[in-house]
Design an enzyme around this catalytic site. Structure first.
Site, mmCIF file in Angstrom:
data_model
loop_
_atom_site.group_PDB
_atom_site.id
_atom_site.type_symbol
_atom_site.label_atom_id
_atom_site.label_comp_id
_atom_site.label_asym_id
_atom_site.label_seq_id
_atom_site.Cartn_x
_atom_site.Cartn_y
_atom_site.Cartn_z
ATOM 1 N N TYR A 161 -11.293 8.572 2.853
ATOM 2 C CA TYR A 161 -11.679 7.538 1.879
ATOM 3 C C TYR A 161 -13.088 7.020 2.073
ATOM 4 O O TYR A 161 -13.708 6.552 1.140
ATOM 5 C CB TYR A 161 -10.715 6.343 1.981
ATOM 6 N N ASN A 207 -6.904 13.702 4.392
ATOM 7 C CA ASN A 207 -7.013 12.446 3.644
ATOM 8 C C ASN A 207 -8.279 11.747 4.105
ATOM 9 O O ASN A 207 -8.465 11.529 5.301
ATOM 10 C CB ASN A 207 -5.831 11.520 3.935
ATOM 11 N N GLU A 228 -5.470 13.346 -0.105
ATOM 12 C CA GLU A 228 -5.653 11.979 -0.604
ATOM 13 C C GLU A 228 -7.130 11.640 -0.609
ATOM 14 O O GLU A 228 -7.848 11.951 0.348
ATOM 15 C CB GLU A 228 -4.979 10.930 0.311
ATOM 16 N N HIS A 241 6.335 10.285 5.235
ATOM 17 C CA HIS A 241 5.238 9.350 4.953
ATOM 18 C C HIS A 241 5.654 7.977 5.481
ATOM 19 O O HIS A 241 5.746 7.004 4.743
ATOM 20 C CB HIS A 241 4.912 9.340 3.453
ATOM 21 N N GLU A 294 -0.638 11.702 7.858
ATOM 22 C CA GLU A 294 -1.445 10.823 8.708
ATOM 23 C C GLU A 294 -0.725 10.331 9.954
ATOM 24 O O GLU A 294 -0.552 9.105 10.144
ATOM 25 C CB GLU A 294 -1.931 9.612 7.893
ATOM 26 N N ARG A 301 1.986 15.198 -5.669
ATOM 27 C CA ARG A 301 2.323 15.060 -4.253
ATOM 28 C C ARG A 301 3.119 13.770 -4.073
ATOM 29 O O ARG A 301 2.617 12.680 -4.350
ATOM 30 C CB ARG A 301 1.041 15.008 -3.404
HETATM 31 C C1 GBH Z 1 -3.584 6.263 3.326
HETATM 32 O O1 GBH Z 1 -3.915 5.646 4.540
HETATM 33 C C2 GBH Z 1 -2.082 6.363 3.193
HETATM 34 O O2 GBH Z 1 -1.635 7.689 3.370
HETATM 35 C C3 GBH Z 1 -1.557 5.825 1.895
HETATM 36 O O3 GBH Z 1 -0.193 5.653 1.990
HETATM 37 C C4 GBH Z 1 -2.301 4.544 1.562
HETATM 38 O O4 GBH Z 1 -1.763 3.888 0.454
HETATM 39 C C5 GBH Z 1 -3.737 4.917 1.291
HETATM 40 O O5 GBH Z 1 -4.294 5.635 2.341
HETATM 41 C C6 GBH Z 1 -4.646 3.729 0.994
HETATM 42 O O6 GBH Z 1 -4.747 2.904 2.106
HETATM 43 O O7 GBH Z 1 -6.304 -3.237 7.238
HETATM 44 O O8 GBH Z 1 -8.498 -2.946 8.209
HETATM 45 O O9 GBH Z 1 -6.527 -2.781 9.607
HETATM 46 C C7 GBH Z 1 -5.303 5.548 4.800
HETATM 47 C C8 GBH Z 1 -5.562 5.073 6.210
HETATM 48 C C9 GBH Z 1 -4.906 3.307 7.658
HETATM 49 C C10 GBH Z 1 -6.554 2.933 6.013
HETATM 50 C C11 GBH Z 1 -4.691 1.828 7.809
HETATM 51 C C12 GBH Z 1 -6.360 1.451 6.170
HETATM 52 C C13 GBH Z 1 -5.746 -0.320 7.645
HETATM 53 C C14 GBH Z 1 -7.091 -0.878 7.956
HETATM 54 N N1 GBH Z 1 -5.338 3.642 6.315
HETATM 55 N N2 GBH Z 1 -5.926 1.132 7.505
HETATM 56 S S1 GBH Z 1 -7.084 -2.596 8.271
#
Ligand code: GBH
Length: 492
Positions: free
Chosen positions: A318, A316, A386, A128, A173, A83
């Site tokens: 985490y 996605n 993701e 993206h 996202e 991807r």
């Molecule tokens: C994804 O975002 C993205 O699609 C990808 O590009 C990225 O590399 C990956 O996850 C890992 O982050 O700093 O506390 O303000 C996940 C959603 C949104 C999570 C922004 C982190 C910032 C939090 N992300 N967020 S903070």
């Protein structure tokens, strides 16, 4: 606790999709060579103070020049799907089809062809987050014309790559780039003060842009090209702090609707925003003296146009977050957060990672899959597009935390599939290699491969987790132990 039910053995269906993901701005570099136009991320990173270590994606993994190395890393791991995303301003430097860049076409054609030569199937994200700067200069996603700009770009991609690309993702996202880019300005294009009105207007355009591109594929290309096209949304697993307290249960459901439902309710359900958003935003707008609701309305024609415009649900995720409900109205300036009005709470007993927002909670992915499935119907095919974890140790070849994370999370996906009968069709790990982690620069590493960003040749080195993930893929999950056979790592 982060472990609920015990580890299970079992495998995924034979057609289960396994992959790794990246994104153009995070890996390509070559920001101003071979005819590429600047994107909003080029502008944003070149402005001082926006990125944690003062870094940029000017070179990053240099995948524009080293894409063959990337393909080889995947071939070595036995990765079946890749991807990646297309850089809009590499293909169309000013964002429009009036000026296309032949080197951009050549680059993605070469990448796609080498993937196919190595039996790796491309999964392509159109957007993206790296909007051509020329379009941002015309208002970006806040301009209704963006619906047409995106459609023309999407059409150009289907036409040029659709003979070989059979899996398309329109937006990655949208919640993130809208809230961070157009809400508080942490991400490109860096606009703040937009959480009361702008984020709702931008979303209104992005949803219609998505639907328009889906229809273009459906009407012009589907019959001949025979692929799938959908959207990828992101969410923590939000759950009630106390499941016995009705206020907390409602709060958890409300944040799911405000974050996921904002996009998914129109697209996967009836073409319209969730009831809870319509009522609350209207009421709070009135309360604060706005003449109309800050949440725009779709016309009947638009609702029909939007509903049913995703062939799958890209997800996605985490981490997890619990939420506490409250009846006290926040006395802060009006915003998406005060419209929503919940109190998020992160359990401090959970393990940490390299990112402050990310604590590994394996059972969360199973809960979230179950919610998506029951909310949008079990006929909806779900692809995890993701999932992964970071370290702040930038040189961590023996990445035990990542090995554990993938093993435990994928095992929870297996439970969702086997025990809960959730219609989950694929799993894509974030990410192939360390790369430019947006506002965190190179300080947080999510890669299955280490990348040395101080070495001009950007060497990639496999971390331990590549072995674990490769084995899960070749086993198609966690087959029952055969006596004398190899034993799986199940200690999480
Ligand atoms: C994804 O975002 C993205 O699609 C990808 O590009 C990225 O590399 C990956 O996850 C890992 O982050 O700093 O506390 O303000 C996940 C959603 C949104 C999570 C922004 C982190 C910032 C939090 N992300 N967020 S903070």
């Amino acid at each position: 606790n982060t472990q609920r039910d015990a580890f299970i053995y079992g495998t995924f269906p034979n057609d289960f999709v396994w992959g790794v993901a990246t994104a153009s701005y995070q890996i390509e570099g070559a920001w101003n060579v071979s005819g590429k136009g600047p994107s909003v991320w080029d502008t944003f990173t070149h402005e001082e103070g926006n990125i944690r270590d003062g870094n940029t994606g000017d070179v990053t993994c240099d995948s524009y020049h080293k894409y063959m190395d990337d393909v080889m890393l995947m071939a070595d791991m036995g990765i079946p799907y890749y991807r990646f995303s297309l850089s809009w301003s590499r293909l169309l430097p000013d964002g429009t089809v009036n000026n296309s860049n032949p080197d951009g076409l050549r680059y993605y054609n070469a990448l796609i062809d080498s993937l196919l030569d190595n039996n790796i199937t491309p999964m392509v994200t159109l957007y993206h987050w790296d909007l051509p700067q020329a379009l941002q200069d015309r208002g970006g996603w806040n301009n209704e014309d963006s619906i047409d700009w995106f459609n023309e770009y999407a059409d150009y991609c289907f036409e040029n790559f659709g003979d070989r690309v059979k899996f398309w993702i329109t937006f990655n996202e949208p919640w993130v780039f809208i809230m961070y880019g157009y809400g508080d300005g942490q991400f490109a294009p860096g606009l703040d003060g937009g959480k009361a009105i702008r984020v709702y207007r931008v979303t209104h355009n992005v949803i219609r842009a998505h639907a328009h591109a889906w229809h273009t594929y459906d009407e012009i290309y589907r019959e001949e090209q025979n692929g799938k096209i959908g959207i990828t949304l992101n969410s923590d697993n939000y759950y009630p702090y106390n499941p016995k307290v009705a206020l907390d249960v409602e709060a958890a459901e409300r944040i799911r609707q405000f974050q996921v439902g904002w996009f998914a309710h129109p697209i996967f359900k009836n073409g319209d925003y969730p009831e809870v958003m319509k009522t609350r935003i209207a009421a709070k707008s009135e309360e604060r003296g706005y003449p109309v609701s800050r949440l725009p309305e779709f016309t009947e024609e638009e609702k029909n146009f939007i509903s049913g415009t995703s062939d799958f649900f890209g997800l996605n995720t985490y981490t997890s977050s619990s939420v506490i409900g409250t009846t006290v109205e926040a006395n802060r300036p009006v915003s998406w957060e005060t419209d929503l009005n919940v109190i998020p709470y992160k359990d401090r007993t959970w393990p940490t990672s390299g990112s402050s927002w990310l604590r590994p909670v394996p059972w969360g992915i199973r809960q979230l899959l179950n919610w998506v499935s029951s909310e949008y119907g079990n006929e909806t095919e779900i692809y995890i597009t993701e999932n992964g974890v970071s370290t702040d140790d930038v040189f961590d070849l023996n990445d035990v935390s990542r090995t554990k994370y993938y093993t435990a999370y994928i095992n929870e996906v297996l439970k969702a599939y086997k025990i809960d009968m959730v219609n989950v069709k694929g799993y894509v790990a974030w990410t192939l290699m360390d790369n430019f982690e947006w506002a965190a620069g190179f300080t947080e590493r999510f890669g299955l491969h280490y990348v040395n960003f101080s070495d001009p040749s950007r060497p990639r080195i496999p971390k331990e987790s590549t072995k674990t993930y490769s084995k899960i893929i070749s086993d198609n999950g966690f087959p029952a132990e055969i006596s004398g056979g190899s034993k799986h790592v199940s200690s999480v």
